[in-house]
Design a protein around this motif. Sequence first.
Motif, PDB file in Angstrom:
ATOM      1  N   GLU A 189       0.881  -1.180   0.000  1.00 35.81           N
ATOM      2  CA  GLU A 189       0.000   0.000   0.000  1.00 35.81           C
ATOM      3  C   GLU A 189       0.909   1.218   0.000  1.00 35.81           C
ATOM      4  O   GLU A 189       1.719   1.400   0.916  1.00 35.81           O
ATOM      5  N   ILE A 190       0.804   1.995  -1.039  1.00 35.48           N
ATOM      6  CA  ILE A 190       1.786   3.066  -1.259  1.00 35.48           C
ATOM      7  C   ILE A 190       1.082   4.410  -1.451  1.00 35.48           C
ATOM      8  O   ILE A 190       0.081   4.482  -2.166  1.00 35.48           O
ATOM      9  N   PRO A 191       1.577   5.474  -0.798  1.00 29.98           N
ATOM     10  CA  PRO A 191       0.958   6.776  -0.999  1.00 29.98           C
ATOM     11  C   PRO A 191       1.318   7.326  -2.371  1.00 29.98           C
ATOM     12  O   PRO A 191       2.370   7.007  -2.921  1.00 29.98           O
ATOM     13  N   LEU A 192       0.440   8.139  -2.914  1.00 33.19           N
ATOM     14  CA  LEU A 192       0.658   8.724  -4.239  1.00 33.19           C
ATOM     15  C   LEU A 192       0.850  10.229  -4.111  1.00 33.19           C
ATOM     16  O   LEU A 192       0.529  10.820  -3.076  1.00 33.19           O
ATOM     17  N   GLY A 193       1.366  10.848  -5.153  1.00 34.12           N
ATOM     18  CA  GLY A 193       1.508  12.300  -5.198  1.00 34.12           C
ATOM     19  C   GLY A 193       0.564  12.874  -6.254  1.00 34.12           C
ATOM     20  O   GLY A 193      -0.030  12.122  -7.039  1.00 34.12           O
ATOM     21  N   SER A 194       0.433  14.201  -6.269  1.00 36.42           N
ATOM     22  CA  SER A 194      -0.402  14.845  -7.292  1.00 36.42           C
ATOM     23  C   SER A 194       0.247  14.692  -8.658  1.00 36.42           C
ATOM     24  O   SER A 194       1.444  14.935  -8.794  1.00 36.42           O
ATOM     25  N   ALA A 195      -0.552  14.326  -9.632  1.00 34.86           N
ATOM     26  CA  ALA A 195      -0.020  14.179 -10.992  1.00 34.86           C
ATOM     27  C   ALA A 195       0.011  15.544 -11.672  1.00 34.86           C
ATOM     28  O   ALA A 195      -1.029  16.055 -12.081  1.00 34.86           O
ATOM     29  N   TYR A 196       1.175  16.158 -11.770  1.00 31.84           N
ATOM     30  CA  TYR A 196       1.315  17.432 -12.488  1.00 31.84           C
ATOM     31  C   TYR A 196       1.608  17.153 -13.947  1.00 31.84           C
ATOM     32  O   TYR A 196       2.138  16.094 -14.281  1.00 31.84           O
ATOM     33  N   PRO A 197       1.323  18.123 -14.798  1.00 29.79           N
ATOM     34  CA  PRO A 197       1.850  18.015 -16.156  1.00 29.79           C
ATOM     35  C   PRO A 197       3.342  18.376 -16.088  1.00 29.79           C
ATOM     36  O   PRO A 197       3.698  19.502 -15.700  1.00 29.79           O
ATOM     37  N   TRP A 198       4.192  17.426 -16.381  1.00 32.51           N
ATOM     38  CA  TRP A 198       5.636  17.641 -16.217  1.00 32.51           C
ATOM     39  C   TRP A 198       6.290  18.044 -17.529  1.00 32.51           C
ATOM     40  O   TRP A 198       6.229  17.294 -18.497  1.00 32.51           O
ATOM     41  N   ALA A 199       6.949  19.184 -17.529  1.00 32.42           N
ATOM     42  CA  ALA A 199       7.739  19.591 -18.696  1.00 32.42           C
ATOM     43  C   ALA A 199       9.163  19.071 -18.515  1.00 32.42           C
ATOM     44  O   ALA A 199       9.636  18.935 -17.392  1.00 32.42           O
ATOM     45  N   GLU A 200       9.838  18.784 -19.617  1.00 28.73           N
ATOM     46  CA  GLU A 200      11.228  18.327 -19.566  1.00 28.73           C
ATOM     47  C   GLU A 200      12.124  19.403 -20.175  1.00 28.73           C
ATOM     48  O   GLU A 200      11.801  19.942 -21.233  1.00 28.73           O
ATOM     49  N   VAL A 201      13.222  19.702 -19.485  1.00 33.15           N
ATOM     50  CA  VAL A 201      14.056  20.833 -19.896  1.00 33.15           C
ATOM     51  C   VAL A 201      15.538  20.465 -19.793  1.00 33.15           C
ATOM     52  O   VAL A 201      15.953  19.790 -18.855  1.00 33.15           O
ATOM     53  N   ILE A 202      16.320  20.933 -20.773  1.00 31.67           N
ATOM     54  CA  ILE A 202      17.786  20.829 -20.663  1.00 31.67           C
ATOM     55  C   ILE A 202      18.351  22.244 -20.578  1.00 31.67           C
ATOM     56  O   ILE A 202      17.959  23.124 -21.352  1.00 31.67           O
ATOM     57  N   VAL A 203      19.241  22.450 -19.614  1.00 32.30           N
ATOM     58  CA  VAL A 203      19.934  23.732 -19.480  1.00 32.30           C
ATOM     59  C   VAL A 203      21.435  23.436 -19.527  1.00 32.30           C
ATOM     60  O   VAL A 203      21.884  22.469 -18.901  1.00 32.30           O
ATOM     61  N   THR A 204      22.197  24.249 -20.251  1.00 31.05           N
ATOM     62  CA  THR A 204      23.652  24.035 -20.283  1.00 31.05           C
ATOM     63  C   THR A 204      24.379  25.206 -19.621  1.00 31.05           C
ATOM     64  O   THR A 204      23.850  26.333 -19.547  1.00 31.05           O
ATOM     65  N   PHE A 205      25.572  24.922 -19.127  1.00 29.54           N
ATOM     66  CA  PHE A 205      26.382  25.900 -18.388  1.00 29.54           C
ATOM     67  C   PHE A 205      27.845  25.769 -18.825  1.00 29.54           C
ATOM     68  O   PHE A 205      28.309  24.665 -19.128  1.00 29.54           O
ATOM     69  N   ASP A 206      28.566  26.887 -18.762  1.00 31.83           N
ATOM     70  CA  ASP A 206      29.998  26.837 -19.094  1.00 31.83           C
ATOM     71  C   ASP A 206      30.832  26.372 -17.914  1.00 31.83           C
ATOM     72  O   ASP A 206      31.989  25.984 -18.079  1.00 31.83           O
ATOM     73  N   ASN A 207      30.250  26.476 -16.714  1.00 33.26           N
ATOM     74  CA  ASN A 207      31.025  26.170 -15.520  1.00 33.26           C
ATOM     75  C   ASN A 207      30.249  25.153 -14.682  1.00 33.26           C
ATOM     76  O   ASN A 207      29.055  25.323 -14.467  1.00 33.26           O
ATOM     77  N   PHE A 208      30.946  24.116 -14.225  1.00 31.49           N
ATOM     78  CA  PHE A 208      30.234  23.057 -13.507  1.00 31.49           C
ATOM     79  C   PHE A 208      29.645  23.544 -12.183  1.00 31.49           C
ATOM     80  O   PHE A 208      28.488  23.245 -11.853  1.00 31.49           O
ATOM     81  N   MET A 209      30.432  24.297 -11.413  1.00 27.29           N
ATOM     82  CA  MET A 209      29.908  24.697 -10.102  1.00 27.29           C
ATOM     83  C   MET A 209      28.723  25.656 -10.222  1.00 27.29           C
ATOM     84  O   MET A 209      27.835  25.658  -9.375  1.00 27.29           O
ATOM     85  N   THR A 210      28.688  26.418 -11.294  1.00 27.55           N
ATOM     86  CA  THR A 210      27.519  27.280 -11.506  1.00 27.55           C
ATOM     87  C   THR A 210      26.284  26.412 -11.761  1.00 27.55           C
ATOM     88  O   THR A 210      25.194  26.688 -11.263  1.00 27.55           O
ATOM     89  N   ALA A 211      26.486  25.335 -12.524  1.00 29.02           N
ATOM     90  CA  ALA A 211      25.375  24.403 -12.784  1.00 29.02           C
ATOM     91  C   ALA A 211      24.904  23.790 -11.463  1.00 29.02           C
ATOM     92  O   ALA A 211      23.695  23.686 -11.205  1.00 29.02           O
ATOM     93  N   ALA A 212      25.855  23.401 -10.617  1.00 33.67           N
ATOM     94  CA  ALA A 212      25.509  22.780  -9.333  1.00 33.67           C
ATOM     95  C   ALA A 212      24.747  23.768  -8.452  1.00 33.67           C
ATOM     96  O   ALA A 212      23.746  23.414  -7.810  1.00 33.67           O
ATOM     97  N   LYS A 213      25.202  25.033  -8.439  1.00 31.66           N
ATOM     98  CA  LYS A 213      24.527  26.051  -7.616  1.00 31.66           C
ATOM     99  C   LYS A 213      23.130  26.349  -8.149  1.00 31.66           C
ATOM    100  O   LYS A 213      22.194  26.575  -7.376  1.00 31.66           O
ATOM    101  N   PHE A 214      22.993  26.329  -9.456  1.00 29.19           N
ATOM    102  CA  PHE A 214      21.667  26.487 -10.051  1.00 29.19           C
ATOM    103  C   PHE A 214      20.746  25.357  -9.561  1.00 29.19           C
ATOM    104  O   PHE A 214      19.597  25.592  -9.166  1.00 29.19           O
ATOM    105  N   GLY A 215      21.274  24.134  -9.576  1.00 29.51           N
ATOM    106  CA  GLY A 215      20.475  22.982  -9.128  1.00 29.51           C
ATOM    107  C   GLY A 215      20.025  23.150  -7.688  1.00 29.51           C
ATOM    108  O   GLY A 215      18.859  22.907  -7.355  1.00 29.51           O
ATOM    109  N   GLN A 216      20.943  23.595  -6.835  1.00 32.60           N
ATOM    110  CA  GLN A 216      20.606  23.789  -5.419  1.00 32.60           C
ATOM    111  C   GLN A 216      19.526  24.866  -5.283  1.00 32.60           C
ATOM    112  O   GLN A 216      18.561  24.717  -4.528  1.00 32.60           O
ATOM    113  N   SER A 217      19.697  25.937  -6.049  1.00 31.49           N
ATOM    114  CA  SER A 217      18.778  27.058  -5.960  1.00 31.49           C
ATOM    115  C   SER A 217      17.374  26.662  -6.434  1.00 31.49           C
ATOM    116  O   SER A 217      16.365  27.001  -5.796  1.00 31.49           O
TER     117      SER A 217
END
Length: 447
Positions: free
Chosen positions: A209-237
Amino acid sequence: ATTNLDTLHAALTDIETITDPNQVAKLSQDYHTFSPVLVPKLAGKVGDIVVRPANEAEVIKVAATCAKLRIPITVRGAGTGNYGQCVPMHGGVILDMTKMQEILWVKPGVARVQAGVKLATLDKKAKGSGWEMRMAPSTYRTATIGGFIAGGSGGIGSIQYGLLGDRGNLLALRVVTLEDEPRAIELRGDDVQKVNHAWGINGIITEVEIPLGSAYPWAEVIVTFDNFMTAAKFGQSLGNADGMIKKIISIFASPIPQYFSALQQYIPDSTHAALLMIAEPSLELLPGLVQQYGGQITYQKPAQEAGKGLNLAEFTWNHTTLHARSVDTSITYLQSIFPADKGLELVEELYDYFGEEVMMHLEFIRVNGRVVPAALQLVRYTTETRLNEIIHYHEAKGVFIANPHTYIIEDGGRKVIDPEQLKFKEMVDPYGLMNPGKSKVLEFKVN
Ligand code: FAD
């Protein structure tokens, strides 16, 4: 042993069995092949017979026969586990649960299903009434729910809901014991932890018996960065932005995106990438945040095209390792969780220290109410000694490693023997027949 097996086979005439050696060998395998350390250790380990119960009564019958004849049982869902969890160390029965596929009911926010239901099937059914799986491994198309609970830990959705072991992510389980007279026991509330992530050594899960979450319409996105740590900080933010609903925040250091041949046109060479799944109502806020971190949105797929064309989820979690290994089989991986207080500092330190020997692949997840970077770093494997050095270096810095290069449950993510699980194990498996050889404390008692 042969006579015992003949007796077993004769006792199970009304239940589907497979004895063809090639088929049995195939159904004795999983995806431990991602680990060059596990491959030689598990080579040649095969079951004697595959049994495919269609319902709980059949599971009980198999359990009773195995208990009586002292034959080991290794339970199997889809066999997509990565640690050899369903590779039988001492032969015996492979109990294939994939025929038990009934979705018993779906109510607002909760579902009850048989253990062999595929995650994608439950997800699809729940979506029909506005709900979905809270989290799923990137293998959701094939993996079973019983296998996910017994062998997995989290995945797509863990940025919102945490890990499977977190209180509230699993409501009840029904398990069949290996006692002289096997019973089906219902576990609810915190008692589910007696079987959660127990690799099939603490009873055969028949229902979940497993709880469920709300089904949102999920968009898929790719973002690119020149610097790895900037990408990581973006992810955290993005992770920290509680008002923005997301399902995946995966960050890849160059050159990892180059292993994703299907995404090549969206990720220029030598850039670092973020692969995201974001609820469409939150999407409007994304470009501003991307701009703040100097990123470029290079790909965006609306929710209504979900299921068509590229599926970004299948590049994340351990699918990243799968894609990398399809290009270079010498690559293996780690599983890490960085501490909440200095996560990104440590990510940066280890990124600089190891260079391309340990390529950073971050998966942001929620841990105890905070968003932290977890990681499935790709490792350019040389020797087992070096791999262990890399693991110990991380641990010494305070990074938690769930070692994927061991088939002993306590040496992986668990670290310690949970006394509650042990007590339960002693009750439900008095002869030590369940997936024997996978735990430090409980050795196979026959032979
Ligand atoms: P199996 O591999 O068949 O079994 C796993 C364990 O559960 C075994 O110990 C087995 O004995 C036990 N078991 C199975 N069914 C039962 C039952 N009914 N009762 C008792 N014990 C049972 N895992 C994650 O957590 N997150 C990820 O994102 C993720 N990504 C992956 C990506 C790739 C490319 C691969 C190869 C693996 C990944 N995994 C991941 C690991 C695995 O796919 C998942 O954990 C999956 O949910 C396992 O389900 P399964 O049905 O294949 O289980």
